[in-house]
Design an enzyme around this catalytic site. Structure first.
Site, PDB file in Angstrom:
ATOM      1  N   ASP A 266      58.893  59.465  34.673  1.00 42.32           N
ATOM      2  CA  ASP A 266      58.116  58.234  34.677  1.00 42.32           C
ATOM      3  C   ASP A 266      57.055  58.288  33.587  1.00 42.32           C
ATOM      4  O   ASP A 266      56.834  59.321  32.966  1.00 42.32           O
ATOM      5  CB  ASP A 266      57.462  57.998  36.042  1.00 42.32           C
ATOM      6  CG  ASP A 266      56.812  59.253  36.619  1.00 42.32           C
ATOM      7  OD1 ASP A 266      56.520  60.198  35.845  1.00 42.32           O
ATOM      8  OD2 ASP A 266      56.583  59.303  37.843  1.00 42.32           O
TER       9      ASP A 266
ATOM     10  N   ASN B  28      52.630  58.543  49.766  1.00 44.03           N
ATOM     11  CA  ASN B  28      53.277  57.488  50.541  1.00 44.03           C
ATOM     12  C   ASN B  28      54.801  57.591  50.497  1.00 44.03           C
ATOM     13  O   ASN B  28      55.510  56.654  50.852  1.00 44.03           O
ATOM     14  CB  ASN B  28      52.828  56.109  50.047  1.00 44.03           C
ATOM     15  CG  ASN B  28      53.188  55.861  48.595  1.00 44.03           C
ATOM     16  OD1 ASN B  28      53.777  56.718  47.935  1.00 44.03           O
ATOM     17  ND2 ASN B  28      52.839  54.697  48.075  1.00 44.03           N
TER      18      ASN B  28
ATOM     19  N   HIS C 132      56.586  58.165  47.704  1.00 46.92           N
ATOM     20  CA  HIS C 132      57.226  57.731  46.460  1.00 46.92           C
ATOM     21  C   HIS C 132      57.809  58.916  45.697  1.00 46.92           C
ATOM     22  O   HIS C 132      57.328  60.045  45.798  1.00 46.92           O
ATOM     23  CB  HIS C 132      56.279  56.913  45.578  1.00 46.92           C
ATOM     24  CG  HIS C 132      55.155  57.668  44.959  1.00 46.92           C
ATOM     25  ND1 HIS C 132      53.828  57.410  45.248  1.00 46.92           N
ATOM     26  CD2 HIS C 132      55.127  58.668  44.038  1.00 46.92           C
ATOM     27  CE1 HIS C 132      53.056  58.208  44.533  1.00 46.92           C
ATOM     28  NE2 HIS C 132      53.822  58.979  43.802  1.00 46.92           N
TER      29      HIS C 132
END
Length: 256
Positions: free
Chosen positions: A77, A145, A147
């Site tokens: 990313d 969370n 991800h």
């Protein structure tokens, strides 16, 4: 042996940072020695969790284990809107923490174009490389969370590449690296779960009590939309290395 619903997921427990580094290093080193392809594609994550591994990799490389640097890095990313070379870019961070130390040349660093205005442009080089060769090893971290990369809850699991709007929780977590939430971009690019799931092998690294609840939820399985990391239950090639803190709420069996 572990006692999970998907018994192909291997869980290895580490006792402290040194043991975590040793076990992650042993896994990574073995995979590099087993690679048949020259310069296989390897995904590496940013964050505090993999730092013990990166430190050990660089130390071993400098000591003569040159096979550890014999791979091509593929970005997982990247932030959108930052100029090339900005210190906040994940490619810059990984350069400082591990890639420079392993002497990975720029031509073997496959990254998103952070200055592009669309995912099509930003991922053009990444797509071209992936069209010619598969990911050999995906080393991943686990977000608070659930991800994976920047695939946040609610993500489309069939997407290969995404431009995402970061959640306030993710921005807050990343602000710890850069000295304030105002320094964290609001958008980013990421490999989608459809791309990540094609890796020949996956190593998920989880460290610290703050990750205990989310790791428990991931291991329990369920809706991938709510917790993207649950995608691993559909895989047959996943190893998890987690420390005592991260495993403190999990009841599944694991290897020491």
């Amino acid at each position: 042996m572990n006692a999970m619903t998907n018994e192909k997921i291997r869980i290895i427990r580490a006792n402290g940072d040194n043991d975590f580094a040793e076990k992650a290093f042993a896994f990574f080193s073995r995979k590099m020695k087993e690679a048949e392809e020259e310069h296989p594609l390897v995904i590496l994550p940013t964050g505090f969790t993999p730092l013990p591994l990166y430190q050990k990799l660089v130390q071993a490389y400098v000591s003569g284990e040159k096979v550890l640097g014999d791979f091509t890095y593929l970005a997982l990313d990247e932030y959108e809107g930052l100029p090339q070379g900005d210190y906040r870019l994940f490619s810059s961070w990984l350069g400082r923490e591990v890639l420079d130390g392993l002497e990975i040349p720029q031509e073997r660093r496959i990254i998103f174009d952070s200055e592009s205005a669309s995912i099509e442009q930003a991922a053009r080089h990444v797509k071209a490389v992936l069209s010619e060769r598969p990911v050999y090893l995906a080393v991943l971290g686990l977000g608070n969370n659930g991800h994976i990369g920047f695939n946040e809850p609610g993500t489309d699991t069939e997407t290969e590449f995404q431009r995402v709007t970061l959640t306030s929780e993710t921005i807050s977590a990343n602000a710890a690296y850069w000295g304030g939430m105002d320094k964290v971009p609001t958008h980013a690019y990421t490999l989608g779960l459809a791309t990540i799931s094609k890796a020949a092998e996956t190593l998920l690294l989880v460290r610290g009590e703050k990750k205990a609840a989310i790791l428990r939820d991931v291991l329990a399985g369920g809706d991938i939309g709510a917790v993207p990391a649950r995608y691993i239950h559909a895989q047959d090639n996943v190893t998890i290395i987690a420390d005592d803190g991260a495993l403190s709420l999990s009841k599944f069996g694991f290897e020491d």
